[in-house]
Write a protein that holds these residues in place. Sequence first.
Motif, PDB file in Angstrom:
ATOM      1  N   THR A 304       0.952  -1.156   0.086  1.00 32.09           N
ATOM      2  CA  THR A 304      -0.022  -0.168   0.092  1.00 32.09           C
ATOM      3  C   THR A 304       0.922   1.277   0.183  1.00 32.09           C
ATOM      4  O   THR A 304       0.517   2.279  -0.674  1.00 32.09           O
ATOM      5  CB  THR A 304      -1.036   0.103   1.287  1.00 32.09           C
ATOM      6  N   THR A 308       1.150   4.275  -2.885  1.00 35.90           N
ATOM      7  CA  THR A 308       0.725   5.477  -2.402  1.00 35.90           C
ATOM      8  C   THR A 308       1.648   6.612  -2.693  1.00 35.90           C
ATOM      9  O   THR A 308       1.361   7.475  -3.205  1.00 35.90           O
ATOM     10  CB  THR A 308       0.349   5.718  -0.727  1.00 35.90           C
ATOM     11  N   GLN A 312       1.511   9.713  -4.916  1.00 35.23           N
ATOM     12  CA  GLN A 312       1.652  11.097  -4.788  1.00 35.23           C
ATOM     13  C   GLN A 312       2.485  11.737  -5.324  1.00 35.23           C
ATOM     14  O   GLN A 312       2.693  13.038  -5.719  1.00 35.23           O
ATOM     15  CB  GLN A 312       2.193  10.919  -3.155  1.00 35.23           C
TER      16      GLN A 312
END
Length: 692
Positions: A304, A308, A312
Amino acid sequence: MSHPQIIPGSHLAAIAHDDAPFLLEWVLHHRLIGFDRITVYGDGITEQASQLGRALASAGLIKFREGVAAPDSAPGVALAACLGDLLSRARRDGTEWLLPLGIEEFLLVEEGDGGLGALLGAVPPDAGLISLTWQIFGNAGHGDFSDRLVTRRFTRAAPVQQGRLVAPLGVKTLLRPHTAERLGRHRPMLAEGRHLWVNGAGQDVTEYYRDSRWFALADKPGFGHGRIAFYATRDNASWLVRAMNPAQRARGLTPADFRNLLTQHGRINVNRIDEDAMQPWAARIETGMAELLQSHPQLRQAQTDAVTDLSQRIADFSAGLEGNAREAVDLFLTGQDVPAELLEWETTGRVSHRVDSGKWRKLAEAHNAGRDDDELFLDADERPEFDKDDPDLVIKAPAWLADLRLSPHGRGFYHSIPGYALTHVHRSDDHLIVSFDNLSSVRDNPVDRDPWGYEFVRKSGWSHLGVMGYAGDWYRSGALMDELTRLRDQGLFAQYRHVTFMGTSMGAFAACAFAPLAPGCTVIAFSPQETLDPKLVPWENRFGSGRKANWTGRFSSADQGLEAAGQSWLFYDPCFAPDLRHAQRFTAPGAERLEMRLAGHKTALVLRAGGVLSRLVREIVGGSFSRADFPALYQPCRRTPAYLSEVAEKLAERGRTRLLRRYIRAIEAHDMTRLAKGLRRRHLQSGRKQAG
């Protein structure tokens, strides 16, 4: 589809770079097809890849190794350290078969149950090395990043060719550890002894790969039993932020950067056919991934975090874009053409990345410390194989960029046009060196790339215009001719008191042909072709890409180009028939032809190996060189491995086996044992039939 068996002693390995979100899928695929052990090396730079690697190791899926190479190592040094460690451990731990891959590369077996065992059962049982050819997969029209499986999303690719290849394709090599003296990114350096080397179709390609080639044989593409599915781009968004080098990440994206990236992406984004060969594995991977993430919370969190983090970084990059930059990038992300008028803006769109933004400067400054002058003339195929064609992150900045950004010589430019790039660094008004890349540079990494001879020219304090080619068309591009003519008309060449054009082979042709851009210039040409026009040189059967080019119009004759030069020096081997015939076509006034007997087509390499190339170029540029100086200058080159190898090649070609044996023994007696062993293996133990 049945479940392939695990093959005991089979070992897969990779270095984890900036591709953490894709690592888990890659590991699961190769465990499913039967690899017994998987080792992943951390590069010590990308935090998310290291975190995920440790989680995968905790789950028992891989062995994760960190600290093998120092975090501030240059890419080639880091790769060599990891591959050296891998081979050493494979020899100790009973590894039967070893395959180094990239995270973007998946082994695809086309026999039986699709497992590794089916591939090994399909090739000759005595094969020690299997080079598997790339099938390049494109973005399949996907611009946005997603955490869906790579093998699910990207289902368009280049066709698998069964006839003669029309363009080079890289290979990756599955091998028995005892066959390798050392490992490389694409293929190993062979150890002593007899080894059968086959391609993915099971065909014997031992002689072809014996030296240093890393791409598939044109008339034996090697598709059949297995291949490498190479996901060269994945989606546009993640590719763009990962393809930017650290210098670009730190200062932001410029129009020149983006043009270069568009050119790079266009070469590797191949979507010609629908390709579903990976789909039978995708469902199993999805099932296995769901079970693992459910049962291993640490792994689930690491996966995860990796997704992420990349999401980002893409968002941060996009948020920093404005005006033309935003519009141009948006067009790229949606798969549309970017018009030239949009490629003008101020630097914009920095990319966050967990790596010291000043690291590239340190590497660029330290890269050439302590190297001899002649070592600064490196061809692309003499650099570490890690840098050759990697579409992912490259840490080391090119020297010309370091010069323009960090040195006192901040005047210059970088121009990108289709198939070419021009770099100019102004250091003085006295000498301008114009260098042209040779054919071996065409496949070199366009991010981590300098013009031919750049470091030597920089050390000499001369100004430099480097013409870098990404296409092997012998500089027959109308756009390139227009750009160089425009620079002439703007007075670039006229501002310097002395201008010297130089190059080797393809670059030597260009150095001669473009001499009219600076009338009265000096030309240094190593192993030049006068033309590749099939009508004029029908006997020339080398350089297929060059012979297919358009040979009408401007700058098409090297000899005619030299008519504008003040002085030209042509170096060639009169014993090498093709180069001799080209040399005989040069009749321009002031063209001095200097013979380098038994240098073959590698005249510049032989001079460099002899430690005299830098002196020769300095004397020619300075105007102190004369023909009478050359025999003495060439003498040390006759003791170099390159020259001695060429002599052995000639003896072998002429069937002088007894003399060849005596010659190799003499080399051995002069403490050149390694060279003697290589010549003996190549010419006397290779199974060639030679007359005595």
